[in-house]
Design an enzyme around this catalytic site. Structure first.
Site, PDB file in Angstrom:
ATOM      1  CD  GLU A  88     -13.138 -12.100  11.048  1.00 26.20           C
ATOM      2  OE1 GLU A  88     -14.173 -11.681  11.609  1.00 26.20           O
ATOM      3  OE2 GLU A  88     -12.156 -12.532  11.694  1.00 26.20           O
ATOM      4  CG  HIS A 124      -8.181 -22.731  13.654  1.00 28.24           C
ATOM      5  ND1 HIS A 124      -9.118 -22.790  14.654  1.00 28.24           N
ATOM      6  CD2 HIS A 124      -7.678 -21.477  13.696  1.00 28.24           C
ATOM      7  CE1 HIS A 124      -9.163 -21.618  15.277  1.00 28.24           C
ATOM      8  NE2 HIS A 124      -8.306 -20.807  14.714  1.00 28.24           N
TER       9      HIS A 124
END
Ligand code: TPP
Ligand code: MG
Lengths: 353, 332
Positions: B65, B134
């Site tokens: 990322e 999440h």
């Protein structure tokens, strides 16, 4: 915030390929003297910034490059004007050799409006659009992904430019180093990774930070070719970078160069240097890149005492001028405090060339 | 309403169409992120784009990322117009160094020399029983950062329309797409529509109370407004659309009219965007308020897995309606 528009969409992101000449591995007398002069320029500028720091003209963090000059000079002298450079907070030398004026660097350290970033960046954040100097980042390893991205842009635009990224041995500890090496290799990007291994990250000795101290092996693990060189020897760095840059341009792949070097001064101005022996510093100073190269040129009969003094005198004048320039510098008006948080005018800076 | 000129599509399709359109219009635009290519996007958003545009413009990245977000920054500074997709806001934390320490501040640190024309899209929000790692809504947290622009499209029209102006913007723009909205269907003017990325919009007119919200909160608030209408309370619903910079004007105009404000945000209340909004309203309109500003926010817990617990942790239409009914001077 103005409403900037991209303008007419570009259908072709420039397919113009500029021919880059392969750099020459055989510098003659004048080139060698130039290399020496460049190192002296860095050294004298750094000594002056040290002095001005003690006089409180310069504040904040100041990380000096004394001892490491051969790295910036040996590499940047071989780069093309269009090549991008990404650096760290120890970047005064890189900025100067990239072609930024000493005036704009010194004035930035003074925090003046005439500085390259109008006093918003300071010592750790020198930037220059004209010379494609994409700044010093003070987050360890945080410039590496940017260098990868610049190389992506160059590749996508079919430019033959490369991006050159300087970072310390401490950056190797960070994930961003490993992510960037992998991306550059995976995507065959023209990046020159230059690790300035001065064997300390602040006070942390290199061998206590890395399980594998052979950095070229790490590069190889990402299928990146590379080499380790004596970073105290400007000719060794120069030769290694000629090879590296030619390889990158021809093969269109990254290259990793470890330059083993040493910083003569403390990490920053706030460092009591408890972590290393004075004798160690003394030993490394025998390998001072400037004095050793000077002797070599003298032995080779390429430089006499008068010429050397003349160089030093000229550089001293340049340094003095940069101080005068900065002393006369003006303060960025406080009304401009929030300027450049967002773009307020159309920018053509990033339009593909 | 000219039904003829409208086209029904999902929010997901709208985002895809926006990306396709941008890539067709300008070949500096490319898409990069995890599983955007072969997989078709983790939420199926970029399905078919690899086939259409090829692997040089729809780039599958490794799970790096920080690396690929930073590469997006570099590519933007080098003249491209990248769309970086980060699967979800939760993983953007691994790229937060690049977003906050680099993208947001290049222009400032360089004294105006280097802008970063980068768009980062990411999914956000909870409600799908994905548990604490999440299900975050951190868009308000990014809205804290000067130098970033933060967009939260809540409608199909905005999902389609906001991308192009975001790409045209010279500065880094983050677009937060709520995962629950991907399947949401709406009407889209045929030729796409031009929307701005600087204003809030009133999505429902009402005289009694202003519900100020964004993203998934818009839909819950509209539902709450329906419940309230049955009881004779007319709620005005303001869709912020942009969390940074906030459109004070539209917010203040609505609250000056209704004299009551409730903020609905799935994000946490402490130090969140709801706190900022409440503060701005109170600072500016204190004497015009009929009652204190109220907030309906995500419960201050890591998102739980069990459905009943998770649903209890999120703002719900009934809760919003109930909160409003309790507000001073209103009678149901
Ligand atoms: C991500 C991050 N962690 C820690 C620091 C604090 N810090 C500043 S410089 C430095 C040492 C870096 O050493 P190295 O990369 O070898 O560069 P050098 O200073 O030796 O040139 C540290 C730990 C930082 N700036 N950024
Ligand atoms: Mg070091």
């Amino acid at each position: 915030m103005g409403n900037y528009r991209m303008g007419t969409p570009k259908k072709t992101a420039s397919k113009k390929t500029t021919e880059k000449k392969a750099v020459s591995a055989k510098p003659g007398k004048s080139e060698k003297i130039h290399l020496l002069t460049q190192m002296i320029r860095i050294r004298q500028m750094e000594e002056k910034t040290y002095e001005m720091y003690t006089k409180e003209k310069i504040r904040g963090f100041l990380h000096l490059y004394d001892g490491e000059e051969a790295v910036a000079v040996g590499i940047i002298e071989n780069l093309d004007k269009e090549d991008g450079i990404v650096s760290t907070y120890r970047e005064h030398g890189h900025a100067l050799i990239a072609g930024m004026s000493m005036n704009s660097i010194m004035a930035e350290l003074y925090g003046k409006a005439e500085g390259c970033s109008g006093g918003r960046g300071g010592s750790m954040h020198l930037y220059d659009k004209k010379t494609n100097f994409f700044g010093g980042s003070a987050i360890v390893a945080n410039g590496l992904p940017m260098a990868v991205g610049l190389a992506m842009a160059y590749k996508m635009q079919n430019r033959n430019s490369i991006s050159c990224c300087f970072f310390g041995d401490g950056a190797v500890d960070e994930g961003e180093f490993h992510e960037s090496m992998n991306l550059a290799s995976l995507w065959n990007l023209p990046v020159l990774f230059v690790c300035e291994n001065n064997f300390y990250s602040m006070g942390m000795p290199f061998e206590l930070a890395q399980a594998e101290t052979d950095l070229v092996k790490k590069a190889n693990a990402y299928k990146i070719e590379g080499a380790a060189v004596d970073g105290m020897d400007v000719m060794a760095v120069y030769d290694a970078s000629v090879k590296a840059i030619n390889y990158i341009r021809e093969q269109k792949k990254p290259w990793f160069l470890e330059c083993q070097t040493y910083r003569f001064r403390a990490h920053s101005m706030f460092d009591p240097e408890r972590y290393r022996e004075k004798d160690e510093v003394k030993e490394w100073k025998k390998r001072d890149p400037i004095t050793t190269f000077t002797s070599r040129l003298q032995e080779e009969g390429l430089l006499d005492e008068d010429e050397l003094n003349e160089i030093k005198k000229r550089v001293a004048e340049e340094v003095e001028e940069s101080v005068e320039f900065s002393e006369k510098g003006t303060d960025e008006p406080i009304e401009n405090l929030t300027r450049f948080v967002y773009s307020d005018e159309p920018k053509t800076l990033n339009k593909s060339k | 309403m000219k039904e003829l000129k409208q086209q029904k599509m999902t929010y997901r399709q709208a985002v895809r169409e926006a990306m396709r359109e941008a890539m067709i219009k300008d070949d500096r635009v490319f898409l990069m992120g995890e599983d955007v290519g072969l997989y078709g996007g983790c939420f199926n958003v970029s399905e078919g784009m690899l086939e259409e545009f090829g692997s040089e413009r729809v780039i599958d990245t490794p799970l790096s990322e920080s690396g690929f977000t930073g590469a997006g920054i570099g590519a933007a500074m080098g003249g491209m117009r990248p769309i970086v997709e980060i699967m979800t806001v939760n993983f953007s934390l691994l790229a937060s160094d690049q977003i906050i320490n680099t993208a947001a501040i290049q222009l400032y640190m360089s004294g105006g020399q280097f802008n970063v024309p980068l768009v980062i899209r990411m999914a956000t929000g909870g409600g799908k029983q994905l548990a604490a790692q999440h299900s975050r809504s951190l868009e308000g947290w990014y809205a804290h950062i000067p130098g970033l622009k933060v967009l939260t499209p809540a409608t199909v029209e905005d999902a389609r329309g906001m991308l192009w102006p975001a790409l045209e913007d010279p500065d880094p723009v983050l677009i937060f797409e709520n995962t629950t909205l991907y399947n949401y269907e709406g009407y889209m003017p045929d030729n796409g529509s031009i929307v701005d990325i600087s204003t809030a919009k009133v999505r429902r007119n009402g005289a009694d109370v202003s519900i100020i919200t964004y993203g998934i909160g818009l839909h819950k608030s509209l539902e709450a407004a329906g419940i309230l209408a049955e009881e004779g309370i007319e709620a005005e619903v303001v869709d912020l659309r942009v969390l940074r910079p906030l459109d004070n004007e539209t917010i203040f105009k609505s609250v000056s009219k209704t004299h009551r404000a409730v903020i609905v945000d799935e994000g946490w209340r402490s130090g969140g965007i709801s706190a900022e909004l409440s503060s701005r309203i109170t600072e500016k309109l204190f004497y015009e308020l009929d009652c204190p500003v109220e907030r309906v926010c995500g419960a201050e817990v890591p998102a739980p897995y069990a459905r009943h617990l998770e649903q209890a942790s999120l703002p719900q239409p009934e809760k919003i309606a109930e909160t409003i009914k309790q507000m001073g001077g209103l009678h149901g």
